[in-house]
Design a protein around this motif. Structure first.
Motif, short mmCIF file in Angstrom:
data_model
loop_
_atom_site.label_atom_id
_atom_site.label_comp_id
_atom_site.label_asym_id
_atom_site.label_seq_id
_atom_site.Cartn_x
_atom_site.Cartn_y
_atom_site.Cartn_z
N ASP A 75 45.83 29.79 52.71
CA ASP A 75 44.37 29.63 52.71
C ASP A 75 43.66 30.98 52.75
O ASP A 75 42.60 31.13 53.33
CB ASP A 75 43.92 28.75 53.89
N LYS A 76 44.28 31.98 52.09
CA LYS A 76 43.72 33.33 52.06
C LYS A 76 43.69 33.83 50.62
O LYS A 76 44.62 34.52 50.17
CB LYS A 76 44.55 34.27 52.95
N PRO A 77 42.64 33.51 49.88
CA PRO A 77 42.57 33.94 48.48
C PRO A 77 42.70 35.44 48.31
O PRO A 77 43.19 35.92 47.28
CB PRO A 77 41.20 33.44 48.03
N GLU A 78 42.27 36.18 49.32
CA GLU A 78 42.24 37.64 49.21
C GLU A 78 43.61 38.29 49.32
O GLU A 78 43.74 39.50 49.09
CB GLU A 78 41.32 38.22 50.28
N ASN A 79 44.66 37.51 49.66
CA ASN A 79 45.97 38.15 49.87
C ASN A 79 46.78 38.35 48.59
O ASN A 79 47.86 38.94 48.62
CB ASN A 79 46.80 37.37 50.91
N GLY A 80 46.27 37.87 47.45
CA GLY A 80 46.96 38.10 46.19
C GLY A 80 48.15 37.19 45.95
O GLY A 80 48.83 37.32 44.94
N LYS A 81 48.41 36.26 46.86
CA LYS A 81 49.55 35.36 46.74
C LYS A 81 49.09 33.99 46.23
O LYS A 81 48.00 33.53 46.57
CB LYS A 81 50.27 35.21 48.08
N GLY A 82 49.96 33.34 45.46
CA GLY A 82 49.59 32.09 44.82
C GLY A 82 49.10 32.37 43.40
O GLY A 82 48.58 33.45 43.09
N PHE A 83 49.28 31.37 42.53
CA PHE A 83 49.01 31.59 41.11
C PHE A 83 47.58 32.02 40.85
O PHE A 83 47.33 33.02 40.14
CB PHE A 83 49.33 30.32 40.33
N GLU A 84 46.60 31.31 41.37
CA GLU A 84 45.21 31.63 41.03
C GLU A 84 44.73 32.91 41.68
O GLU A 84 43.92 33.64 41.09
CB GLU A 84 44.30 30.46 41.36
N SER A 85 45.19 33.20 42.89
CA SER A 85 44.84 34.48 43.49
C SER A 85 45.38 35.62 42.64
O SER A 85 44.67 36.60 42.35
CB SER A 85 45.40 34.58 44.91
N ALA A 86 46.62 35.49 42.20
CA ALA A 86 47.22 36.53 41.36
C ALA A 86 46.50 36.65 40.02
O ALA A 86 46.28 37.76 39.52
CB ALA A 86 48.70 36.22 41.14
N VAL A 87 46.12 35.51 39.43
CA VAL A 87 45.38 35.55 38.16
C VAL A 87 44.04 36.23 38.34
O VAL A 87 43.61 37.05 37.53
CB VAL A 87 45.19 34.13 37.59
N ALA A 88 43.34 35.90 39.44
CA ALA A 88 42.04 36.51 39.69
C ALA A 88 42.14 38.03 39.76
O ALA A 88 41.33 38.76 39.17
CB ALA A 88 41.44 35.96 40.99
N TYR A 89 43.15 38.53 40.48
CA TYR A 89 43.30 39.98 40.59
C TYR A 89 43.77 40.59 39.27
O TYR A 89 43.42 41.74 38.96
CB TYR A 89 44.27 40.32 41.71
N ALA A 90 44.53 39.83 38.48
CA ALA A 90 44.93 40.33 37.17
C ALA A 90 43.73 40.48 36.26
O ALA A 90 43.58 41.48 35.55
CB ALA A 90 45.97 39.40 36.55
N VAL A 91 42.85 39.47 36.26
CA VAL A 91 41.63 39.55 35.46
C VAL A 91 40.77 40.71 35.95
O VAL A 91 40.24 41.49 35.15
CB VAL A 91 40.85 38.23 35.54
N ALA A 92 40.62 40.83 37.27
CA ALA A 92 39.84 41.93 37.82
C ALA A 92 40.39 43.28 37.37
O ALA A 92 39.64 44.19 37.00
CB ALA A 92 39.83 41.85 39.35
N GLY A 93 41.72 43.40 37.39
CA GLY A 93 42.33 44.65 36.95
C GLY A 93 42.02 44.96 35.51
O GLY A 93 41.73 46.11 35.14
N LYS A 94 42.07 43.96 34.65
CA LYS A 94 41.74 44.16 33.24
C LYS A 94 40.28 44.57 33.07
O LYS A 94 39.93 45.31 32.14
CB LYS A 94 41.99 42.87 32.45
N LEU A 95 39.43 44.11 33.95
CA LEU A 95 38.00 44.45 33.88
C LEU A 95 37.68 45.79 34.53
O LEU A 95 36.54 46.26 34.47
CB LEU A 95 37.17 43.35 34.55
N GLY A 96 38.68 46.40 35.16
CA GLY A 96 38.48 47.71 35.76
C GLY A 96 38.16 47.69 37.24
O GLY A 96 37.64 48.68 37.78
N TYR A 97 38.49 46.58 37.92
CA TYR A 97 38.22 46.47 39.35
C TYR A 97 39.53 46.31 40.11
O TYR A 97 40.16 45.25 40.07
CB TYR A 97 37.30 45.28 39.64
#
Length: 293
Positions: A75-97
């Motif tokens: 229940d911690k989206p910010e930890n980068g674990k789990g499929f959607e958390s990882a996807v969110a950070y991957a998208v952010a990385g592509k956007l330069g964040y």
């Protein structure tokens, strides 16, 4: 669906930002992602790390709470674990964040997909792209193709279903506003009105208590529920995908200038194999279930 919780996700922030973003829609143009979302006349500058986000220099991502496995972990989206958390950070990385420039806000499922201004730059919460929802919000390109599934208590009549017809007399339940509920009303068409719940937690409690005979959820969630949360239940089967396949998309404000850039990022992650790798890492154990016809 994997019950494992690896200690780390792929190093998504290190992916090549410039290559991913070079095809973003220029001023006055609209990318395929924007067209698919239903955005009208949106333009965007996709300069890495310098998008027109809610907070300059930062990216704000929304999701519901609780944030369930296997899409999120602990229940911690910010930890980068789990499929959607990882996807969110991957998208952010592509956007330069990078990860330290990404913040999270709670966005209830129904509110995230309803008309009105949003308090996130994009939302990720197993939201299926549909023409109806496109009237209220924008969507990115799809990041995951999913099927719906039925779970029922072991030994129950519903657990023995081998076809859609076998489920028509069952008392079924699903979360409000979801494709799971649409599957009940549009595909199964039971003789009894389905029970509708504000969250999957309430739906699972109803199943445990015998208030419903079976639930409809997406397939990875079905395997997680039966494997880790309600072991007395089993996956009965899954439903065939529509011709184009049901897809989850990132949700953005209607007409958002970010939509073309976010869609380009998702497309780049699909093209370079990142989405497939993350799916394998977090969802690979969601083995096939019988298709109910």
């Amino acid at each position: 669906m994997s019950l494992r919780k690896p200690a780390a996700v792929l190093p998504v922030a290190a992916l090549a930002l410039a290559a991913a973003l070079s095809g973003c829609a220029p001023q006055g143009a609209k990318s395929d992602g924007a067209a698919a979302s239903g955005a009208t006349g949106a333009t965007a500058s996709c300069a890495p790390g310098a998008l027109a986000t809610r907070t300059a220099g930062k990216l704000t991502v929304g999701t519901d709470k609780p944030a369930y496995d296997p899409w999120f972990s602990e229940d911690k989206p910010e930890n980068g674990k789990g499929f959607e958390s990882a996807v969110a950070y991957a998208v952010a990385g592509k956007l330069g964040y990078p990860q330290d420039k990404v913040g999270w806000v709670v966005a209830p499922f129904g509110k995230a997909t309803s008309p009105g201004a949003k308090d996130f730059d994009f939302d990720i919460n197993q939201v299926s792209i549909s023409d109806e929802r496109k009237q209220a919000v924008d969507f990115s390109s799809g990041y995951y193709t999913v099927r719906q599934a039925v779970i029922a208590l072991k030994g129950s009549k519903a657990a023995g279903a081998r076809s859609i017809a076998d489920l028509k007399g069952a008392k079924l339940g699903a979360q409000i506003g979801t494709t799971s509920l649409e599957t009940i009303t549009g595909t199964i068409k039971p003789s009894t009105q389905p029970a509708v719940y504000d969250s999957n937690d309430l739906a699972k409690a109803a199943l445990k208590n015998g208030q419903v005979e079976a639930l409809v959820v997406d397939l990875p969630t079905a395997f997680y529920i039966t494997g880790a949360e309600v072991p007395e239940a089993q996956v009965v089967g899954q439903f065939a995908s529509a011709a184009q396949g049901e897809q989850f998309g990132l949700v953005l404000d209607k007409g958002s200038t970010l939509t073309p850039c976010v869609s380009q990022a998702v497309d780049a992650l699909r093209a370079d194999g990142t989405l497939a790798a993350l799916e394998k890492q977090w969802l690979s154990d969601a083995v096939s279930a019988p298709v109910l016809k």
